[in-house]
Write a protein that holds these residues in place. Structure first.
Motif, PDB file in Angstrom:
ATOM      1  N   ILE A  69       0.866  -1.173   0.000  1.00 23.07           N
ATOM      2  CA  ILE A  69       0.000   0.000   0.000  1.00 23.07           C
ATOM      3  C   ILE A  69       0.903   1.224   0.000  1.00 23.07           C
ATOM      4  CG2 ILE A  69      -1.725   1.332   1.261  1.00 23.07           C
ATOM      5  CD1 ILE A  69      -2.629  -1.328   2.556  1.00 23.07           C
ATOM      6  N   LEU A  70       0.693   2.115  -0.962  1.00 23.22           N
ATOM      7  CA  LEU A  70       1.403   3.383  -1.013  1.00 23.22           C
ATOM      8  C   LEU A  70       0.454   4.439  -0.458  1.00 23.22           C
ATOM      9  CD1 LEU A  70       3.820   5.139  -1.815  1.00 23.22           C
ATOM     10  CD2 LEU A  70       2.830   5.291  -4.109  1.00 23.22           C
ATOM     11  N   LEU A  71       0.825   4.996   0.686  1.00 21.38           N
ATOM     12  CA  LEU A  71      -0.055   5.913   1.411  1.00 21.38           C
ATOM     13  C   LEU A  71       0.498   7.324   1.391  1.00 21.38           C
ATOM     14  CD1 LEU A  71      -2.447   6.373   3.427  1.00 21.38           C
ATOM     15  CD2 LEU A  71      -0.847   5.749   5.247  1.00 21.38           C
ATOM     16  N   GLY A  72      -0.302   8.253   0.902  1.00 21.02           N
ATOM     17  CA  GLY A  72       0.082   9.662   0.892  1.00 21.02           C
ATOM     18  C   GLY A  72      -0.353  10.338   2.179  1.00 21.02           C
ATOM     19  N   ALA A  73      -0.241  11.657   2.217  1.00 21.41           N
ATOM     20  CA  ALA A  73      -0.649  12.427   3.386  1.00 21.41           C
ATOM     21  C   ALA A  73      -2.161  12.320   3.570  1.00 21.41           C
ATOM     22  CB  ALA A  73      -0.244  13.884   3.213  1.00 21.41           C
TER      23      ALA A  73
END
Length: 185
Positions: A69-73
């Motif tokens: 999972i690539l999680l941003g702000a």
């Protein structure tokens, strides 16, 4: 030459600069020749403000099927008070951590040439599901001029041990095998 396996990645761009940062990160990974099969999820403050959705069990279960999972702000803009404190932190970030047992927060650092940290290399390994994240806390003398917030830190032997084992395994794989244990308090 064998075909490289494509990695299935869930992308949670989030809010503010989150979508821009995750987009740039994906470009870097692709430029490095890593094959990605991405699926975007609309989660965060904007989604919550639009329809009240944070993260349900069905979406959490769907996220379990990805390699990463690539999680941003995540979160509203500074000063935006339309979302009560804790809604996204508990309903999205902590729900992801606990639901997927994401117990390690791994932050590697490598000082680049020309920087004040040139040649410096270290990594921070932090426990991600216990301590202050266990949610032990409350309020004393609520609504009075003597109101005070309390916060506990719950650390189990199981949680600490698996974090320390992970840190030792990472350190053992390095040329300079050094590990320092530090606690915030």
């Amino acid at each position: 030459m064998s075909k490289q396996r494509s990695h299935r990645v869930a992308v949670l761009g989030g809010d503010g600069i989150g979508p821009e940062v995750t987009s740039a990160a994906l470009e870097v990974v692709k430029a490095a020749g890593v094959q990605l099969d991405t699926t975007s999820f609309d989660l965060g403050a904007a989604r919550y403000l639009r329809d009240g959705f944070v993260l349900d069990d069905a979406t959490l279960n769907e996220l379990r099927g990805f390699d990463a999972i690539l999680l941003g702000a995540i979160g509203p803009a500074i000063g935006d008070t339309r979302i009560a404190g804790g809604v996204l932190e508990r309903g999205l970030l902590l729900k992801l951590r606990f639901g997927l047992d994401l117990y390690i927060n791994y932050r590697p650092f490598r000082g680049i040439v020309g920087s004040i940290a040139e040649g410096c290399q270290f990594a921070i390994v932090r426990e991600n599901t216990e301590g202050p994240y266990a949610g032990e806390g409350g309020v004393l003398r609520y609504g009075t001029t003597h109101e005070i917030a309390t916060q506990g830190s719950v650390n189990t032997r199981f949680g600490v041990e698996r974090c320390v084992r992970y840190a030792f395994q990472r350190a053992a794989a390095l040329e300079r095998k050094k590990l320092t244990l530090v606690h915030k308090t």
